[in-house]
Design an enzyme around this catalytic site. Structure first.
Site, mmCIF file in Angstrom:
data_model
loop_
_atom_site.group_PDB
_atom_site.id
_atom_site.type_symbol
_atom_site.label_atom_id
_atom_site.label_comp_id
_atom_site.label_asym_id
_atom_site.label_seq_id
_atom_site.Cartn_x
_atom_site.Cartn_y
_atom_site.Cartn_z
ATOM 1 N N CYS A 85 1.048 -1.150 0.425
ATOM 2 C CA CYS A 85 0.004 -0.114 0.045
ATOM 3 C C CYS A 85 0.509 1.285 -0.349
ATOM 4 O O CYS A 85 1.760 1.591 -0.403
ATOM 5 C CB CYS A 85 -0.739 -0.078 1.534
ATOM 6 N N ALA A 86 0.809 2.090 0.458
ATOM 7 C CA ALA A 86 1.070 3.594 0.240
ATOM 8 C C ALA A 86 2.358 3.634 1.041
ATOM 9 O O ALA A 86 3.142 3.514 0.759
ATOM 10 C CB ALA A 86 -0.006 4.278 0.534
#
Length: 361
Positions: free
Chosen positions: A94-95
């Site tokens: 994810c980020a």
């Protein structure tokens, strides 16, 4: 579970990444080989973000679980399970390696699948890519120069230490340079370049890079400044092939191959229309530099050449606009740019001369 922190090793291994960021984040920048299977879609992410700002983390988390529940949750879970079965050596990403990848990891664990995640997420991989490009750009560089149609890209591709910047950018540099594949976002292009540099560097004892003499931009992508600064100072080997040979290369690349690629992708009728628009767009892009009267004249010649190609299959008519385009625009422009770098030229010769010279280095 072995969550990922050896970022260079992960990039070098072409590790499959199940990227659970929203589509808009993925489009802005992703790693080579990543597939986008979002935990939240763009509108869901935006709603959670607004909730976080107004009501705090707990309320935002609760909203996220309400938005991704029931059939939606199950559909996305099935997609993640299928991706892991397809890529059993894959990692979740994810980020920043935070809530989203941990939630998906936990949901997969509940089905009996232990899928590792990237600690630090895409941001950590991105920083690794930026640092790798800066570090590897410090190695010596040799540029391959020459006018349009000199076969520079082919020469670079043949070198074990060659980096095909145009291939990575999905663009051949000129106003006619686009391919059927859309260009990547700037960040994705830089990530792909970093991985290519890492791979080539890992395969051999590298004395120097061999790159094509490019401008600051390749289509919509621009070269990382750390690499561009090194290229400006680099020695150049210039390919000087006969004009007739250059024309044949350009005929093959822009008329025969592009016509084939468009019709193969879209069918005969739609493919021909796309091919015609591609050539017209390339000419239109430089209309101001040609002057509007000359642009109109060359456009008329292009239209006649396309009509001839459509009726007979012959590409000979294209020479009537390509030759003046090279003589009046592309060649003078490149020679002017090369004159400013004359002190950097270390070799001149035909394509084969330069190929032989490179082998001897």
């Amino acid at each position: 579970m072995n969550d990922g922190t050896d970022y260079r090793a992960l990039l070098l291994a072409d590790t499959p990444l199940i990227d659970v960021r929203a589509p808009i984040e993925f489009e802005q920048g992703a790693m080579p080989g990543a597939i986008n299977l979002p935990l939240m879609m763009d509108d869901e992410r935006a709603a959670v973000g607004t909730c976080y700002k107004r009501q705090g983390a707990d309320a935002a988390l609760a909203l996220g679980h309400r938005l991704v529940c029931g059939d939606i949750r199950q559909q996305r879970l099935e997609a993640w399970k299928a991706a892991y079965q397809r890529f059993p050596n894959g990692y979740l990403c994810c980020a920043r390696g935070g809530q989203r990848s941990h939630i998906v990891q936990r949901w997969l664990q509940e089905t009996g699948i232990d899928c590792p995640l990237i600690e630090g997420g895409y941001k950590a991989l991105r920083q690794t890519a930026i640092q790798a490009t800066w570090q590897l750009a410090q190695k010596p560089i040799l540029l391959i120069g020459g006018c349009t149609g000199s076969g520079k890209t082919q020469l670079v591709r043949q070198q074990p230490n060659g980096v095909d910047l145009e291939g990575l950018a999905r663009h051949r540099g000129s106003s006619f340079g686009r391919t059927l594949k859309p260009q990547l976002s700037q960040a994705s292009f830089e990530n792909k370049l970093a991985v290519e540099l890492l791979k080539i560097n890992a395969r051999q004892t590298l004395k120097r890079w061999v790159l094509e003499d490019e401008g600051r931009t390749i289509g919509a992508n621009h070269l990382p400044e750390c690499l561009r600064e090194r290229m400006v100072q680099a020695p150049i080997a210039v390919v000087e092939d006969p004009f007739s040979l250059r024309l044949e290369r350009l005929r093959e690349e822009y008329f025969i191959r592009m016509h084939h690629d468009f019709t193969h992708a879209y069918g005969d009728e739609a493919g021909w229309q796309a091919y015609s628009e591609y050539l017209h767009h390339g000419l239109f892009a430089i209309r101001r530099r040609l002057g509007l009267q000359r642009f109109a004249e060359l456009t008329d010649t292009l239209d006649r050449a396309l009509a001839e190609q459509l009726s007979s299959g012959s590409t000979d008519g294209h020479m009537a606009w390509l030759v003046p385009l090279l003589n009046e625009y592309y060649d003078p422009m490149y020679r002017y740019q090369l004159e400013k770098k004359a002190a950097n030229i270390v070799f001149r010769g035909t394509w084969q001369d330069v190929a032989n010279w490179l082998k001897a280095q």
